[in-house]
Design an enzyme around this catalytic site. Structure first.
Site, PDB file in Angstrom:
ATOM      1  N   ARG A  27      11.307 -11.567   1.063  1.00  0.00           N
ATOM      2  CA  ARG A  27      10.857 -10.575   2.036  1.00  0.00           C
ATOM      3  C   ARG A  27      11.363  -9.178   1.712  1.00  0.00           C
ATOM      4  O   ARG A  27      10.872  -8.195   2.255  1.00  0.00           O
ATOM      5  CB  ARG A  27      11.316 -10.983   3.448  1.00  0.00           C
ATOM      6  N   ASN A 100      15.547  -8.113  13.755  1.00  0.00           N
ATOM      7  CA  ASN A 100      14.497  -7.470  12.959  1.00  0.00           C
ATOM      8  C   ASN A 100      13.739  -6.526  13.868  1.00  0.00           C
ATOM      9  O   ASN A 100      13.458  -6.863  15.019  1.00  0.00           O
ATOM     10  CB  ASN A 100      13.511  -8.500  12.396  1.00  0.00           C
ATOM     11  N   GLY A 101      13.340  -5.374  13.349  1.00  0.00           N
ATOM     12  CA  GLY A 101      12.576  -4.432  14.147  1.00  0.00           C
ATOM     13  C   GLY A 101      13.339  -3.144  14.372  1.00  0.00           C
ATOM     14  O   GLY A 101      14.362  -2.876  13.732  1.00  0.00           O
ATOM     15  N   GLU A 485      -5.582  -1.156  -7.417  1.00  0.00           N
ATOM     16  CA  GLU A 485      -4.690  -2.308  -7.309  1.00  0.00           C
ATOM     17  C   GLU A 485      -3.873  -2.482  -8.587  1.00  0.00           C
ATOM     18  O   GLU A 485      -2.677  -2.797  -8.533  1.00  0.00           O
ATOM     19  CB  GLU A 485      -5.499  -3.575  -7.005  1.00  0.00           C
ATOM     20  N   LYS A 489       0.223  -2.424  -8.709  1.00  0.00           N
ATOM     21  CA  LYS A 489       1.031  -3.510  -9.247  1.00  0.00           C
ATOM     22  C   LYS A 489       2.043  -2.969 -10.253  1.00  0.00           C
ATOM     23  O   LYS A 489       3.213  -3.346 -10.245  1.00  0.00           O
ATOM     24  CB  LYS A 489       0.139  -4.563  -9.930  1.00  0.00           C
ATOM     25  N   GLU A 492       4.800  -0.855  -8.509  1.00  0.00           N
ATOM     26  CA  GLU A 492       5.632  -1.678  -7.634  1.00  0.00           C
ATOM     27  C   GLU A 492       6.738  -2.399  -8.401  1.00  0.00           C
ATOM     28  O   GLU A 492       7.882  -2.433  -7.950  1.00  0.00           O
ATOM     29  CB  GLU A 492       4.783  -2.748  -6.933  1.00  0.00           C
ATOM     30  N   LYS A 607       8.307  -7.770   1.641  1.00  0.00           N
ATOM     31  CA  LYS A 607       7.070  -8.545   1.589  1.00  0.00           C
ATOM     32  C   LYS A 607       6.216  -8.328   2.829  1.00  0.00           C
ATOM     33  O   LYS A 607       5.013  -8.107   2.735  1.00  0.00           O
ATOM     34  CB  LYS A 607       7.412 -10.044   1.440  1.00  0.00           C
TER      35      LYS A 607
END
Length: 612
Positions: A27, A100-101, A485, A489, A492, A607
């Protein structure tokens, strides 16, 4: 974004939580921590870095316990360091929390608590929340679940929390709003996590907590109430997820495994839905909406990142096949610009996780304006799947690598099926075209398999561009989103600056960047724009650019003029993105690996983006 794991039951909580945190590493995070209650009292251990760094500071003899909470943090309030890592304790040391948040009104609450003598050690909103809960518990003289309920009625923002109480080690309290939280139910034991991956090793019976619900687990079992203190009936579901699906299976990285899983994930997406022999597309989740889509005046896709690129492909598909006006919106911008949405418009959310905060907020806004809201996502039971009127699951299986690969092709496959079904219902394609597209679509998994056989060839090409500083990706028509895309990639996972453009736009600016050090990736397959793309390639070669081209099988013309050519099988033009993206994923993967990057957990990325 962050990861939550908690446990109460007969097992060793610390080892179980640590294992769960490792399952949630995909994540994205920058620190981790664990809190347990045993005969030594409440112990909190946390460390900047990876879970392995946390393990290095733990004395296993001191952390043996049967209740605990654990967390991987992706920094929002406060820099990544040991102090800001979760869990956070209250001033008295009685309560510990993972969260979380974002608590948006934490500053005003913090000021009130500071005035009452509370001392804060971190920069986080989470430490404010746990002390707010403690203050309510003391002043109201109530138990922890009631203190949590009162506190959450006062806070503004998003949260998934689990709280434990040193004075009541047989109880865990959890709640959610806007961030996912799932509860696993075992025999006299309970598991909490951000998603099901840390849970499935122990149980497949789960409850997905809904927004504004509080769960209490103690000797009496599981109780769920809403913020109005009304008891809710837990809806227990069985998770259809196998442990092998979240293991690497012999691959060096999850990303490589997921690239190579695409023949299967696309086939799984098509299975039971496309029958070319009988000329049938059956999308059970949209059974009652295809005819409405066929009559739609306007469709709006809302998404972020890779899913936004899939939405761009969807725009071409729906406009070409079904002749419906389509717009593709960044979900993060959609909600803040007072969009014009009319009753009867379709707003379709695209999200791998089904939990993307911006996309969820965009859906809520669209719904309030009378739109019909649909979802395309991968995770069963996710928030998007629950708030939309209908939708289609991609059935891609768990995607652990942060950089999406099989999620993209699965999303494009679903959008292709919806577009074809809508066009057939509307009568904008004839029966011959409809049957041909179904046959071609059914052949995509085997054609992806053919491309994957070229991985070693692409790896060799990647070696030559390991130290490039910049890349340009160019495509036209349906392959323009693929260029975007491909650029995403590469940046990233390799941290190389890369940009994607429509090939015709190159001469309106980017051509100034072309020299002998600039790699340019062209998607130059045989389609309606082929001759134009060939001309664009010649423009780059005239300026000494180094060209890698994705070409149709058997294409000799482009091969002669470029430095490197990677072939993909021939297919119908509207299905090309499902093939042309595969070599770009492989190229990015190998460049990143050769640069020594952590391709599964690239820096600063998460993620599932569950905060704004």
């Amino acid at each position: 974004m962050c990861g939550i794991v908690a446990y109460i039951g007969p097992r060793d909580a610390a080892s179980l939580i640590l294992k769960g945190l490792k399952r949630l590493e995909y994540r994205g995070y920058d620190s981790s921590g664990i809190a347990i209650i045993n005969e030594n009292g409440l112990g909190v251990f946390k460390k900047k870095g990876k879970v392995v760094d946390l393990e290095s500071i733990l004395n296993k003899d001191l952390i043996s316990a049967h209740v605990g909470i654990g967390h991987t943090r992706w920094a929002t309030h406060g820099e990544p360091n040991d102090v800001n890592a979760h869990p956070h304790k209250s001033n008295s040391g009685r309560f510990a929390i993972i969260h979380n948040g974002i608590i948006e009104n934490y500053s005003s609450i913090k000021q009130i608590l500071t005035n009452k003598g509370y001392i804060f050690h971190s920069q986080t909103d989470t430490e404010v929340l746990v002390n707010f809960i403690e203050e309510i518990q003391k002043t109201k003289k109530c138990d922890l679940p009631e203190a949590v309920r009162i506190a959450l009625k006062e806070v503004v923002g998003a949260y998934a929390i689990v709280v434990l109480d040193a004075e009541n080690p047989d109880e865990l309290v959890a709640a959610r709003k806007g961030s996912p939280l799932v509860i696993g139910i075992g025999r006299d034991e309970y598991f909490f996590a951000s998603d099901a991956t840390p849970i499935i090793e122990y149980t497949k019976e789960v409850v997905y907590l809904d927004d504004l619900e509080i769960a209490v687990v103690n000797k009496d079992g599981l109780t769920i109430k809403n913020l109005q203190n009304e008891e809710q009936d837990p809806y227990v579901q069985t998770v259809e997820l196998e442990l092998e699906a979240i293991e690497k299976g012999g691959y060096d990285h999850f990303m490589l495994k997921e690239i190579f899983e695409q023949p299967k994930s696309i086939a799984d997406c098509l299975r039971g839905r496309v029958n070319p022999d009988e000329a049938i597309i059956q999308l059970g989740g949209l059974r009652n909406h295809i005819s409405k889509l066929a009559k739609a005046k306007r469709i709006v896709f809302v998404a972020c990142g890779t899913s936004w690129h899939a939405g761009l492909v969807g725009e071409y598909l729906f406009e070409e096949l079904a002749r419906i006006n389509v717009e593709v919106e960044y979900a993060s911008e959609f909600r803040y610009r007072n969009p014009i949405i009319k009753e009867g418009d379709f707003v379709i959310a695209i999200s791998q996780s089904g939990e993307t905060a911006d996309t969820l907020a965009a859906l809520e806004l669209a719904k309030s304006k009378g739109a019909i809201i649909l979802g395309v996502c991968n995770v069963v039971g996710s928030s998007i799947s629950r708030i939309t009127e209908a939708g289609v699951y991609t059935h891609a299986g768990p995607e652990i690598g942060v950089a999406s690969t099989k999620a993209f092709t699965a999303q494009v496959t679903v959008l292709t099926m919806i577009a074809i079904a809508t066009a057939q219902a509307k009568g904008t394609i004839n029966d011959e075209t409809y049957r041909r597209l179904l046959i071609e679509l059914s052949a995509i998994p085997s054609k992806v398999e053919e491309i994957l056989k070229s991985a070693e060839e692409i790896k060799d090409i990647s070696k030559l561009f390991t130290f490039a500083s910049n890349f340009i990706f160019l495509g036209r028509g349906l392959n323009f989103p693929v260029a975007l895309e491909g650029a995403l990639k590469l940046k990233e996972i390799s941290y190389i600056h890369a940009e994607g453009y429509p090939a015709a736009e190159m001469k309106h600016g980017p051509i100034a960047l072309i020299d002998e050090d600039m790699p340019v990736v062209f998607i130059a397959t045989k389609d309606s724009s082929y001759e134009k793309v060939v001309s664009n390639i010649q423009e780059v070669k005239a300026r000494k650019g180094r060209v890698i081209a994705i070409v149709s099988e058997g294409d000799i013309e482009v091969k002669k003029m470029v430095d490197f050519a990677i072939e993909v099988p021939n297919t119908d033009e509207i299905l090309q993105p499902l093939l042309t993206v595969i070599p770009l994923q492989i190229l990015s993967y190998y460049i990143a690996v050769m640069r020594g990057r952590n391709v599964d957990q690239p820096r600063n990325l998460a993620k599932s983006v569950t905060v704004e």
